[in-house]
Structures are given as structure tokens and as C-alpha cells.
Design a protein around this motif. Sequence first.
Motif, PDB file in Angstrom:
ATOM      1  N   GLN A 101       8.152  39.783 -13.601  1.00 15.29           N
ATOM      2  CA  GLN A 101       8.627  38.476 -14.087  1.00 15.29           C
ATOM      3  C   GLN A 101       9.060  38.961 -15.606  1.00 15.29           C
ATOM      4  O   GLN A 101       9.931  37.947 -16.057  1.00 15.29           O
ATOM      5  CB  GLN A 101       7.129  37.941 -14.464  1.00 15.29           C
ATOM      6  CG  GLN A 101       6.709  37.106 -13.576  1.00 15.29           C
ATOM      7  CD  GLN A 101       5.305  36.365 -14.034  1.00 15.29           C
ATOM      8  OE1 GLN A 101       5.400  35.635 -14.970  1.00 15.29           O
ATOM      9  NE2 GLN A 101       4.515  36.375 -13.270  1.00 15.29           N
ATOM     10  N   LEU A 102       9.021  40.062 -16.111  1.00 16.61           N
ATOM     11  CA  LEU A 102       9.585  40.367 -17.265  1.00 16.61           C
ATOM     12  C   LEU A 102      11.042  40.562 -17.451  1.00 16.61           C
ATOM     13  O   LEU A 102      11.464  41.339 -16.606  1.00 16.61           O
ATOM     14  CB  LEU A 102       9.007  41.638 -18.081  1.00 16.61           C
ATOM     15  CG  LEU A 102       7.546  41.744 -18.595  1.00 16.61           C
ATOM     16  CD1 LEU A 102       7.139  42.818 -19.468  1.00 16.61           C
ATOM     17  CD2 LEU A 102       6.958  40.453 -18.777  1.00 16.61           C
ATOM     18  N   ARG A 154       6.679  36.889 -24.671  1.00 13.74           N
ATOM     19  CA  ARG A 154       5.795  35.658 -24.385  1.00 13.74           C
ATOM     20  C   ARG A 154       5.233  35.853 -22.766  1.00 13.74           C
ATOM     21  O   ARG A 154       4.167  35.513 -22.565  1.00 13.74           O
ATOM     22  CB  ARG A 154       6.430  34.445 -24.518  1.00 13.74           C
ATOM     23  CG  ARG A 154       5.763  33.279 -24.579  1.00 13.74           C
ATOM     24  CD  ARG A 154       6.322  31.962 -24.735  1.00 13.74           C
ATOM     25  NE  ARG A 154       7.183  31.941 -23.496  1.00 13.74           N
ATOM     26  CZ  ARG A 154       6.988  32.072 -22.429  1.00 13.74           C
ATOM     27  NH1 ARG A 154       5.905  32.103 -21.948  1.00 13.74           N
ATOM     28  NH2 ARG A 154       7.865  32.103 -21.350  1.00 13.74           N
ATOM     29  N   GLU A 155       6.311  36.203 -22.010  1.00 14.75           N
ATOM     30  CA  GLU A 155       5.937  36.453 -20.635  1.00 14.75           C
ATOM     31  C   GLU A 155       4.708  37.257 -20.216  1.00 14.75           C
ATOM     32  O   GLU A 155       3.783  37.326 -19.577  1.00 14.75           O
ATOM     33  CB  GLU A 155       7.169  36.671 -19.624  1.00 14.75           C
ATOM     34  CG  GLU A 155       7.830  35.841 -19.397  1.00 14.75           C
ATOM     35  CD  GLU A 155       7.637  34.638 -18.480  1.00 14.75           C
ATOM     36  OE1 GLU A 155       6.768  35.086 -17.531  1.00 14.75           O
ATOM     37  OE2 GLU A 155       7.990  33.561 -18.646  1.00 14.75           O
ATOM     38  N   ASP A 200       1.412  36.046 -21.415  1.00 16.21           N
ATOM     39  CA  ASP A 200       0.692  35.170 -20.418  1.00 16.21           C
ATOM     40  C   ASP A 200       0.169  35.794 -19.263  1.00 16.21           C
ATOM     41  O   ASP A 200      -0.806  35.492 -18.832  1.00 16.21           O
ATOM     42  CB  ASP A 200       1.963  34.234 -19.867  1.00 16.21           C
ATOM     43  CG  ASP A 200       2.479  32.884 -21.104  1.00 16.21           C
ATOM     44  OD1 ASP A 200       1.905  33.169 -22.022  1.00 16.21           O
ATOM     45  OD2 ASP A 200       3.561  32.510 -20.416  1.00 16.21           O
ATOM     46  N   ARG A 254      11.656  30.019 -21.217  1.00 13.82           N
ATOM     47  CA  ARG A 254      10.648  29.947 -20.165  1.00 13.82           C
ATOM     48  C   ARG A 254      11.325  29.800 -18.979  1.00 13.82           C
ATOM     49  O   ARG A 254      12.542  29.001 -18.899  1.00 13.82           O
ATOM     50  CB  ARG A 254       9.759  28.775 -20.236  1.00 13.82           C
ATOM     51  CG  ARG A 254       8.788  28.859 -21.285  1.00 13.82           C
ATOM     52  CD  ARG A 254       7.794  27.650 -21.503  1.00 13.82           C
ATOM     53  NE  ARG A 254       6.728  27.907 -22.643  1.00 13.82           N
ATOM     54  CZ  ARG A 254       5.692  28.713 -22.511  1.00 13.82           C
ATOM     55  NH1 ARG A 254       5.279  29.068 -21.309  1.00 13.82           N
ATOM     56  NH2 ARG A 254       4.946  28.893 -23.466  1.00 13.82           N
ATOM     57  N   TYR A 255      11.257  30.262 -17.665  1.00 17.04           N
ATOM     58  CA  TYR A 255      11.953  30.366 -16.490  1.00 17.04           C
ATOM     59  C   TYR A 255      12.049  28.958 -16.166  1.00 17.04           C
ATOM     60  O   TYR A 255      10.941  28.066 -16.187  1.00 17.04           O
ATOM     61  CB  TYR A 255      10.979  31.069 -15.574  1.00 17.04           C
ATOM     62  CG  TYR A 255      11.232  32.306 -15.536  1.00 17.04           C
ATOM     63  CD1 TYR A 255      12.511  33.254 -15.317  1.00 17.04           C
ATOM     64  CD2 TYR A 255      10.331  33.343 -15.789  1.00 17.04           C
ATOM     65  CE1 TYR A 255      12.694  34.540 -15.524  1.00 17.04           C
ATOM     66  CE2 TYR A 255      10.445  34.906 -15.700  1.00 17.04           C
ATOM     67  CZ  TYR A 255      11.735  35.097 -15.873  1.00 17.04           C
ATOM     68  OH  TYR A 255      11.866  36.630 -15.739  1.00 17.04           O
TER      69      TYR A 255
END
Lengths: 141, 90
Positions: free
Chosen positions: A116-117, A57-58, A61, B67-68
Motif C-alpha cells: 500500500q505505501l 497516513r497510509e 492506518d 487517499r486511494y
Amino acid sequence: MRTRIVRRPLDPLSLISAVSSSERGGIALFAGVVRSRNSGREVAGLEYSAYEPMAERELADILATARERFGAAVEAEHRLGRLEIGEAAVVVAAAHAHRGPAFEACRWVIDELKRQLPIWKLERYVDGELSWVAPDEETAG
Amino acid sequence: MTTPTASETSLTVSVLLFASYADAIGRDALSLELPIPATAGDVLRTVARLAGGQQLPPRPLLAVNERYASADQPLATGDVVAIIPPVAGG
């Protein structure tokens, strides 16, 4: 939905195909490859693991943001599991009418992806020892 | 007045641990029951008290339902809280 966190060897040409079109004259490709030395130690290989649904998902995005921000076509894949020296852990492709935004989008995506991942790597040294790699002592990408 | 049942005074969440944090605690998933109201930070404090939990840093990355999230994010029953070691993709 396209799966981008995969457990098979990466194919840069398929990513180039995915971003190509007759309108896009510039394609930038980045491949992050496992290298043989890290922090002065001889590396035998790496094992990547992930929080897979979140990483998927990241990454989706990040790509959506890159498309909007640079007006470029972008795709990326990250491999999990055991990798040997010289194998690609991550590939990013970006295409645009012109080379500038293609390079910029490609660079932005790999930087964001590394930031981020939720992906981790366990390094295997030639002496048989194992160690989780901290983000500031990279062996690939 | 009826006595409140457990589901009115507590909530249950799943906790995921990865990489070096899973090694430290010796498992990669657990279920926690916490008194309401509970936050992601409450999960962290509870896990830090488990055997091996002192190896976790004071403020690791957290995610709620993929989600973070910040430590003050409120939780509901069924939420999945992940404690995320420094990421090293690429």
C-alpha cells in the motif's frame, strides 16, 4: 504525530523500545535490507522516493488496523533517499504477550506496507545504469 | 440570465506524478482545468494525452487528497489528484 517515513538510518532498537512493555513477552522484528543482486544484475545501491504525506497516513492506518486486529503493539519506519547495500530500508516491530500474535502482526504489517505505501525505488547498477524497480522484482524487504 | 463564469462551468485541480510516471511526462506536478462534472479518471485521460502520456498504463492507481480513489471519484476545485506508479516499498 510520530514521523515514520524518514531520511535517516533506521534504528531497530528504538522500534523495539517503542513496542516493549512489562506485559509483552514476545517481540518480533523484521528488517528489509538492500541486497546486492536483483534480476541477475549487480546492484550498487537504491534511491527511495515517496508521496510522503500519503505514505505517512497510509502507514499510520496500517499500524492502527494491526493493533486492533492482533491486539499487538506495532511500530514501523521506512527510509527514503539513497541507500547502500546492507542498509535497512524498512523496519517493523510487533510485541504481544505471546510470540504467535507478535509474529503474525509483524508479518501482516510488512506485507500491507509493501502493498500500500506509495513508495518507489530507483535501482543503481554497478555499470551506472538506473532503473525503476517493479514490485515483483524486489531488491530489499 | 447571466453568462456562467469559468468557476461555474469548470474546476481546477492539482495533479501529482511520481517516479516512472514523472519521468514519462517530464514533470512531477501540474494544474488542470476541467469542465464540471469531472472525475479522477478525467484527469488521467487528460494527462495521458500530454507528451509522454502514452507511456502510462490504461488503469494506474489513483489517489485523491492522499487517499486511494477509483477513476469514477468526483472532483472539486482544489483537489489533489495523484497518479501512482506500481508501489515498491520495503
